[in-house]
Design a protein around this motif. Structure first.
Motif, PDB file in Angstrom:
ATOM      1  N   ASN A 136      -8.686  -1.284  -4.035  1.00 55.17           N
ATOM      2  CA  ASN A 136      -7.506  -2.096  -4.340  1.00 55.17           C
ATOM      3  C   ASN A 136      -6.518  -1.042  -4.360  1.00 55.17           C
ATOM      4  N   TYR A 181      -3.329  -2.033  -4.532  1.00 56.62           N
ATOM      5  CA  TYR A 181      -2.389  -2.273  -5.513  1.00 56.62           C
ATOM      6  C   TYR A 181      -2.579  -1.714  -6.908  1.00 56.62           C
ATOM      7  N   ASP A 182      -3.896  -2.025  -7.472  1.00 52.13           N
ATOM      8  CA  ASP A 182      -4.148  -1.429  -8.474  1.00 52.13           C
ATOM      9  C   ASP A 182      -4.193   0.126  -8.595  1.00 52.13           C
ATOM     10  N   TYR A 183      -4.525   0.543  -7.646  1.00 55.86           N
ATOM     11  CA  TYR A 183      -4.432   2.261  -7.576  1.00 55.86           C
ATOM     12  C   TYR A 183      -3.195   2.752  -7.680  1.00 55.86           C
ATOM     13  N   ILE A 186      -0.207   1.193  -8.866  1.00 62.54           N
ATOM     14  CA  ILE A 186       0.453   0.652 -10.113  1.00 62.54           C
ATOM     15  C   ILE A 186      -0.162   1.693 -11.189  1.00 62.54           C
ATOM     16  N   ASN A 187      -1.306   1.941 -11.216  1.00 60.33           N
ATOM     17  CA  ASN A 187      -1.946   2.747 -12.263  1.00 60.33           C
ATOM     18  C   ASN A 187      -1.755   4.211 -12.300  1.00 60.33           C
ATOM     19  N   SER A 188      -1.502   4.541 -11.111  1.00 64.76           N
ATOM     20  CA  SER A 188      -1.727   6.027 -10.730  1.00 64.76           C
ATOM     21  C   SER A 188      -0.610   6.758 -11.068  1.00 64.76           C
ATOM     22  N   ARG A 237       3.443  -8.294  -3.242  1.00 61.33           N
ATOM     23  CA  ARG A 237       2.259  -8.804  -3.502  1.00 61.33           C
ATOM     24  C   ARG A 237       2.152 -10.512  -3.579  1.00 61.33           C
ATOM     25  N   SER A 247      -6.008  -7.883  -0.950  1.00 63.30           N
ATOM     26  CA  SER A 247      -4.544  -8.453  -1.435  1.00 63.30           C
ATOM     27  C   SER A 247      -3.731  -8.479  -0.138  1.00 63.30           C
TER      28      SER A 247
END
Length: 138
Positions: free
Chosen positions: A23, A25-27, A29-31, A71, A127
């Motif tokens: 994912n 987007y999650d990667y 955003i959180n990296s 998104r 996404s």
């Protein structure tokens, strides 16, 4: 989480475009290991940037151009013929003009001789991002 224009925006590295089952987007955003850039005030609201990895959308979007992505909800109404980035389970992320069908999306490049049109099943989508701006490297 929605990002606002006061925060730096993460940049999807080109190497992640062909990474299936991530994912993206999650990667990003959180990296803490991805680059971040200030938002571009003249673009619509954008959640991340991505470095275009290839020339499927050239000459409009060439390899190395930076695209601003917003998104969209998975059930978003696709504006047929507009350019989107799609993150999929099977093939990773790609940028194409989309045409919505009942259970699939038709993905069309600017260079169909080299990058043929293909279909993806709605179930394969992680996404969808609308391309809201393009930054050209000079």
């Amino acid at each position: 989480p929605e990002l606002n224009h006061e925060e730096d925006i993460p940049v999807v590295p080109a190497r992640l475009f062909r990474a299936p089952d991530i994912n993206i987007y999650d990667y990003v955003i959180n990296s803490s290991s991805v680059d971040r850039l200030p938002p571009v005030p003249h673009f619509q609201k954008h959640d991340m940037f991505a470095t275009c990895p290839g020339d499927a959308m050239a000459p409009k979007i060439r390899r190395g151009y930076l695209i601003a992505l917003r998104r969209m909800p998975k059930d978003t109404v696709i504006i047929n013929g507009d350019i989107y980035a799609v993150d999929t389970k099977s093939s990773g992320m790609f940028v194409r003009r989309l045409i919505a069908n009942e259970n699939t999306l038709t993905c069309v490049s600017e260079n169909p001789e080299t990058f043929p049109t293909f279909e993806i099943e709605n179930e394969d989508i992680i996404s969808i991002f609308r391309v809201v701006g393009i930054l050209i490297n000079m």
